[in-house]
Design a protein around this motif. Structure first.
Motif, PDB file in Angstrom:
ATOM      1  N   TRP A  47       0.674  -1.296  -0.298  1.00  0.00           N
ATOM      2  CA  TRP A  47       0.145  -0.365  -0.452  1.00  0.00           C
ATOM      3  C   TRP A  47       1.361   1.386   0.027  1.00  0.00           C
ATOM      4  O   TRP A  47       2.270   1.322   0.355  1.00  0.00           O
ATOM      5  CB  TRP A  47      -0.949   0.157   1.012  1.00  0.00           C
ATOM      6  N   ARG A  48      -0.269   2.189  -0.130  1.00  0.00           N
ATOM      7  CA  ARG A  48       1.233   4.162  -0.255  1.00  0.00           C
ATOM      8  C   ARG A  48      -0.031   4.372  -0.110  1.00  0.00           C
ATOM      9  O   ARG A  48      -1.714   4.764  -0.762  1.00  0.00           O
ATOM     10  CB  ARG A  48       1.991   4.075  -1.184  1.00  0.00           C
ATOM     11  N   LEU A  49      -0.129   5.903   0.366  1.00  0.00           N
ATOM     12  CA  LEU A  49      -1.047   7.071   0.186  1.00  0.00           C
ATOM     13  C   LEU A  49      -0.932   7.609  -0.713  1.00  0.00           C
ATOM     14  O   LEU A  49       0.595   8.672  -0.706  1.00  0.00           O
ATOM     15  CB  LEU A  49      -0.129   7.679   1.859  1.00  0.00           C
ATOM     16  N   VAL A  50      -1.692   8.071  -1.603  1.00  0.00           N
ATOM     17  CA  VAL A  50      -1.505   9.345  -2.359  1.00  0.00           C
ATOM     18  C   VAL A  50      -1.760  10.058  -2.124  1.00  0.00           C
ATOM     19  O   VAL A  50      -0.904  11.240  -2.453  1.00  0.00           O
ATOM     20  CB  VAL A  50      -2.287   8.240  -3.467  1.00  0.00           C
ATOM     21  N   ARG A  51      -2.586  10.716  -1.612  1.00  0.00           N
ATOM     22  CA  ARG A  51      -2.977  11.860  -0.831  1.00  0.00           C
ATOM     23  C   ARG A  51      -3.787  12.080   0.266  1.00  0.00           C
ATOM     24  O   ARG A  51      -4.477  11.227   0.736  1.00  0.00           O
ATOM     25  CB  ARG A  51      -3.720  12.491  -2.429  1.00  0.00           C
ATOM     26  N   SER A  52      -4.110  13.180   0.449  1.00  0.00           N
ATOM     27  CA  SER A  52      -5.224  13.698   2.652  1.00  0.00           C
ATOM     28  C   SER A  52      -5.371  14.226   1.531  1.00  0.00           C
ATOM     29  O   SER A  52      -5.123  15.666   1.487  1.00  0.00           O
ATOM     30  CB  SER A  52      -3.460  13.510   3.190  1.00  0.00           C
ATOM     31  N   VAL A  53      -6.749  14.408   2.146  1.00  0.00           N
ATOM     32  CA  VAL A  53      -7.961  16.248   1.331  1.00  0.00           C
ATOM     33  C   VAL A  53      -8.476  16.993   2.730  1.00  0.00           C
ATOM     34  O   VAL A  53      -8.811  15.992   3.362  1.00  0.00           O
ATOM     35  CB  VAL A  53      -8.820  15.355   0.495  1.00  0.00           C
ATOM     36  N   GLN A  54      -7.790  17.768   2.675  1.00  0.00           N
ATOM     37  CA  GLN A  54      -8.861  18.131   3.811  1.00  0.00           C
ATOM     38  C   GLN A  54      -9.723  18.582   4.183  1.00  0.00           C
ATOM     39  O   GLN A  54     -10.407  19.328   2.771  1.00  0.00           O
ATOM     40  CB  GLN A  54      -8.200  19.495   4.253  1.00  0.00           C
ATOM     41  N   ASP A  68      -2.320  -2.213  -3.421  1.00  0.00           N
ATOM     42  CA  ASP A  68      -1.469  -3.298  -4.896  1.00  0.00           C
ATOM     43  C   ASP A  68      -2.761  -3.931  -4.913  1.00  0.00           C
ATOM     44  O   ASP A  68      -3.552  -4.893  -4.211  1.00  0.00           O
ATOM     45  CB  ASP A  68      -0.529  -4.667  -4.147  1.00  0.00           C
ATOM     46  N   SER A  69      -3.073  -4.157  -6.358  1.00  0.00           N
ATOM     47  CA  SER A  69      -4.127  -5.059  -6.934  1.00  0.00           C
ATOM     48  C   SER A  69      -4.199  -6.501  -6.256  1.00  0.00           C
ATOM     49  O   SER A  69      -4.733  -6.869  -6.323  1.00  0.00           O
ATOM     50  CB  SER A  69      -4.388  -4.823  -8.345  1.00  0.00           C
TER      51      SER A  69
END
Length: 149
Positions: A47-54, A68-69
């Motif tokens: 897994w990896r964090l792509v973005r964080s939205v406030q 990961d698929s």
């Protein structure tokens, strides 16, 4: 005549100082900017964090994670991501998971296609006494833990 040339040259030099300082300023900023962005986003095995939205003006975020698929049926991967992402958020944490980067939402709301591609969602809100992990029914077949598209 020489005094005049020297005077004009000196005057032009003095005038050019603020301009050259202003021109060199963006170079300094552009060199410093990557340093502040140099911190890698959290990631782990599968897994990896792509973005964080406030969320509005709050200090709360929705974290968009790519799984990961080949590992999207492995609940341990989701748990590892939650453990790392939510550990510094004692009162609120919301994480959404996808297994294809093209579907990872750019904003809080998402399209029908992004919802259909959503693999799981975790919500923790201490104030509302909510803590819930739900998976797409194609990940977990337990109707109490899954949502269907």
């Amino acid at each position: 005549m020489n005094k005049r040339v020297v005077g004009v040259t000196l005057f032009a030099f003095v005038l050019s100082l603020p301009v050259s300082a202003a021109l060199s300023q963006p170079e300094l900023q552009s060199e410093q900017q990557p340093q502040s962005q140099a911190q890698p986003l959290p990631h782990g095995d599968g897994w990896r964090l792509v973005r964080s939205v406030q969320l509005g003006n709050s200090k709360n975020y929705i974290h968009m994670v790519l799984i990961d698929s080949k590992r999207d049926m492995d609940q341990a991967v989701y748990g590892a991501a939650l453990s790392k992402i939510c550990r510094s958020e004692p009162d609120f944490c919301r994480v959404r998971f996808w297994n294809e980067e093209r579907h990872v939402a750019q904003a809080i709301s998402f399209t029908d296609a992004q919802f259909k591609a959503l693999r799981a969602e975790y919500i923790f809100n201490r104030a509302g006494s909510v803590q819930q992990m739900r998976y797409a029914c194609t990940v977990v077949s337990d109707k109490n833990q899954c949502f269907s598209h």
